[in-house]
Enzyme design. Structure first.
Site, mmCIF file in Angstrom:
data_model
loop_
_atom_site.group_PDB
_atom_site.id
_atom_site.type_symbol
_atom_site.label_atom_id
_atom_site.label_comp_id
_atom_site.label_asym_id
_atom_site.label_seq_id
_atom_site.Cartn_x
_atom_site.Cartn_y
_atom_site.Cartn_z
ATOM 1 N NE ARG A 153 9.578 -30.202 15.579
ATOM 2 C CZ ARG A 153 10.720 -30.111 15.096
ATOM 3 N NH1 ARG A 153 11.028 -31.477 14.432
ATOM 4 N NH2 ARG A 153 11.591 -29.340 15.260
ATOM 5 C CG HIS A 154 8.160 -28.466 11.202
ATOM 6 N ND1 HIS A 154 7.857 -27.630 12.297
ATOM 7 C CD2 HIS A 154 9.508 -28.555 11.158
ATOM 8 C CE1 HIS A 154 9.054 -27.598 13.139
ATOM 9 N NE2 HIS A 154 9.953 -28.130 12.426
ATOM 10 C CB THR A 190 2.178 -2.441 11.152
ATOM 11 O OG1 THR A 190 0.959 -2.969 10.571
ATOM 12 C CG2 THR A 190 2.065 -1.055 11.806
ATOM 13 C CG ASP A 223 -0.365 0.073 2.440
ATOM 14 O OD1 ASP A 223 0.745 0.417 2.406
ATOM 15 O OD2 ASP A 223 -1.145 0.193 3.483
ATOM 16 C CG HIS A 224 -0.508 5.016 1.468
ATOM 17 N ND1 HIS A 224 -1.823 4.199 1.771
ATOM 18 C CD2 HIS A 224 -0.776 5.350 2.717
ATOM 19 C CE1 HIS A 224 -2.213 4.147 2.546
ATOM 20 N NE2 HIS A 224 -1.655 4.943 3.497
ATOM 21 C CG HIS A 282 9.613 -24.404 12.239
ATOM 22 N ND1 HIS A 282 9.737 -24.303 13.721
ATOM 23 C CD2 HIS A 282 10.729 -24.954 11.769
ATOM 24 C CE1 HIS A 282 11.050 -24.816 14.114
ATOM 25 N NE2 HIS A 282 11.432 -25.229 12.933
ATOM 26 C CB CYS A 297 0.717 -2.453 4.887
ATOM 27 S SG CYS A 297 0.542 -3.448 6.257
HETATM 28 C C1 RB5 Z 1 -1.782 2.913 6.425
HETATM 29 O O1 RB5 Z 1 -1.717 4.123 7.108
HETATM 30 C C2 RB5 Z 1 -1.428 2.035 7.486
HETATM 31 O O2 RB5 Z 1 -2.766 1.638 8.043
HETATM 32 C C3 RB5 Z 1 -1.236 0.424 6.634
HETATM 33 O O3 RB5 Z 1 -0.118 0.659 5.858
HETATM 34 C C4 RB5 Z 1 -0.992 -0.633 7.623
HETATM 35 O O4 RB5 Z 1 0.214 -0.393 8.521
HETATM 36 C C5 RB5 Z 1 -2.128 -1.443 8.037
HETATM 37 O O5 RB5 Z 1 -2.013 -2.455 8.692
#
Ligand code: RB5
Length: 146
Positions: A131-132, A65, A7-8, A96, A63
């Site tokens: 196991r995996h 996070t 994403d951005h 795993h 993204c």
């Molecule tokens: C975008 O601002 C942000 O929410 C997105 O990139 C991401 O981190 C969502 O999980």
């Protein structure tokens, strides 16, 4: 075949990862987004996951996070998406968990760390048998039931 999307929030890091893949001669399909203009990560994740499933391929989703991409990706049948934040988690995700999608957070990782994570993810293979395989098989059973 490798697909990559962001994403951005992940756009700039995606460009860095694409440069790395180009240098390494690793083929990939960049499904966007192609600028820092705001967009919705579920749209990118859904498109990339369909490509991964239909082509029995692997993918990278970025993204801010890594969390939104991974939550969305794991809704798609056949996807095992893992948010990785260092080389160890990338290695384990593949060995795993047989992850077929690597998710990363561009607002969490330095570019160099992200590139190393990509390298480790692509270089490792699932430790199949034993196991995996049993545990990943149980994930597929849950997917079938729910
Ligand atoms: C975008 O601002 C942000 O929410 C997105 O990139 C991401 O981190 C969502 O999980």
């Amino acid at each position: 075949m490798l697909f990559i999307g962001a994403d951005h929030g992940g756009y700039k890091l995606k460009e860095e990862v694409c440069n790395f893949l180009d240098k390494k001669g690793i083929e990939y399909n960049d499904i966007g987004t192609y600028s820092e203009e705001s967009c919705d990560y579920p749209d990118i994740a859904q498109k990339l996951c369909e490509d991964v499933v239909n082509n029995r391929a692997e993918g990278i989703l970025i993204c801010g996070t890594g969390i939104g991409m991974s939550i969305t990706a794991n809704k798609v049948k056949g996807i095992r998406a893992a948010v990785c934040w260092n080389e160890f988690t990338a290695e384990m995700a593949k060995k795993h968990n047989n992850a077929n999608i690597l998710c990363m957070g561009a607002r969490v990782l330095e570019n160099e760390a992200a590139i190393r994570i990509v390298e480790v993810f692509l270089d490792n293979k699932f430790d199949s048998g034993g196991r995996h395989s049993r545990r990943v098989g149980k994930i597929s059973e849950i997917e079938k039931k729910c």
